[in-house]
Design a protein around this motif. Structure first.
Motif, PDB file in Angstrom:
ATOM      1  N   ASP A  36       0.824  -1.205   0.000  1.00  0.00           N
ATOM      2  CA  ASP A  36       0.000   0.000   0.000  1.00  0.00           C
ATOM      3  C   ASP A  36       0.860   1.258   0.000  1.00  0.00           C
ATOM      4  O   ASP A  36       2.082   1.187  -0.213  1.00  0.00           O
TER       5      ASP A  36
ATOM      6  N   GLY B 230     -14.693   5.558   7.588  1.00  0.00           N
ATOM      7  CA  GLY B 230     -13.864   5.940   8.720  1.00  0.00           C
ATOM      8  C   GLY B 230     -14.531   5.804  10.065  1.00  0.00           C
ATOM      9  O   GLY B 230     -14.028   6.328  11.064  1.00  0.00           O
TER      10      GLY B 230
ATOM     11  N   PRO C 116      -7.468   3.351  11.819  1.00  0.00           N
ATOM     12  CA  PRO C 116      -6.087   3.121  11.381  1.00  0.00           C
ATOM     13  C   PRO C 116      -5.163   3.012  12.597  1.00  0.00           C
ATOM     14  O   PRO C 116      -5.388   3.688  13.615  1.00  0.00           O
TER      15      PRO C 116
ATOM     16  N   SER D  11      -8.368   3.923   2.266  1.00  0.00           N
ATOM     17  CA  SER D  11      -7.030   4.526   2.260  1.00  0.00           C
ATOM     18  C   SER D  11      -6.360   4.420   0.894  1.00  0.00           C
ATOM     19  O   SER D  11      -5.491   5.232   0.570  1.00  0.00           O
TER      20      SER D  11
END
Length: 301
Positions: A86, A243, A248, A259
């Motif tokens: 990522d 979210g 996170p 993300s």
């Protein structure tokens, strides 16, 4: 003089062995019926694989899901990182494996909560009827009138983001269909001949509900819960994408898509891999639910 070996202990042992053999035969017949349907077998196999992956995540994941490696950020799939990395250089395969634990945690916790809750309210309303039925079903109608994701968003907004609050929010939105189903089953059973016979023998309403009506409603409720698991996965992923779910850097699949959406045009694997995981597991629970309906529901034969 003849010595009898048929002692009470020996009789109890034989009864237990016979009971174990009958239970094993039922389980074997159930698994054989599931294997007869290819889609059910595929769905059950995928869910079994998900359970294994979640259970042995520390040994399956080649990298730590939270440790960043900015030198390898947005690396495409290769032999070292099967699903790429990522934007922080974290291995997507490892995060996917650890994310299976979060997904199963939400699914299992919601399922074992909404099942008894919906079953209890549904059979109570269906058996007693009258004002009890009216009050419980009007409350149920209020919850059903809102889309589940919108209602879950409202509850999470009120409770605050977090994994535990997601479980509570989804539980509060997932029980009404189960209650409706249990009520319909109880309505069809409360005037049955065997229930009238038990009532004439002096059985209390609580005993009739627990011993006779609830066991007959269980197969339909189990089928509905299994098919609801796909919706639970999608709702949890939707909240994570916004979210409001796992925060996170937890490797939750919906949050992984959120993300990575900034880089999705150049780095397709960042959102495609977790999206496929959500899709495949949702389909697996739907396939398994269809198979359980064919096996457990006698009216489908």
């Amino acid at each position: 003089m003849t010595i009898s070996l048929d002692t009470p202990l020996a009789s109890q042992t034989r009864e237990r062995l016979a009971r174990c053999r009958r239970t094993g035969a039922r389980i074997g017949h159930f698994l054989w019926q599931m294997a007869r349907n290819p889609l059910t077998a595929i769905g059950g196999g995928i869910i079994l694989l998900l359970l294994i992956v979640a259970l042995f995540a520390p040994w399956i994941a080649p990298y730590h899901p939270l440790i960043q490696d900015l030198n390898n950020a947005l690396t495409p799939p290769n032999t070292q990182h099967w699903f790429g990395t990522d934007e922080f250089g974290r291995d997507i395969f490892s995060r996917l494996v650890w994310g299976a634990r979060i997904t199963l945690y939400i699914v299992l916790l919601v399922s074992i909560t909404v099942g008894p809750l919906g079953l209890l309210l549904g059979v109570t309303a269906g058996y007693f009827g009258g004002k009890v039925d009216s009050v419980l079903m009007r409350v149920t109608d209020i919850f059903i009138s809102f889309p589940s994701l919108v209602l879950a968003l409202a509850f999470v907004a009120a409770l605050g983001p977090g994994l535990e609050h997601v479980v509570i929010a989804i539980t509060l939105t997932a029980w009404p269909p189960i209650a409706r189903l249990a009520r319909a089953e109880a309505l069809s059973l409360r005037q049955a001949d065997f229930v009238s016979a038990v009532r004439l023998q002096g059985a209390s309403s609580l005993r009739i509900l627990w011993k006779h009506i609830v066991p007959l409603c269980l197969p339909s409720v189990i089928i509905r819960i299994t098919m609801n698991m796909a919706g639970i996965i999608l709702t949890a992923a939707g909240l994570g994408f916004l979210g409001l779910g796992a925060q996170p850097p937890d490797p939750e699949w919906g949050a992984m898509i959120a993300s990575g959406r900034t880089y999705m045009l150049e780095c397709w694997w960042v959102v495609t891999v977790p999206g496929l995981a959500i899709l495949i597991n949702s389909l697996a629970f739907n396939f398994l639910g269809d198979g359980l309906r064919d096996i457990l529901d006698p009216r489908s034969e």
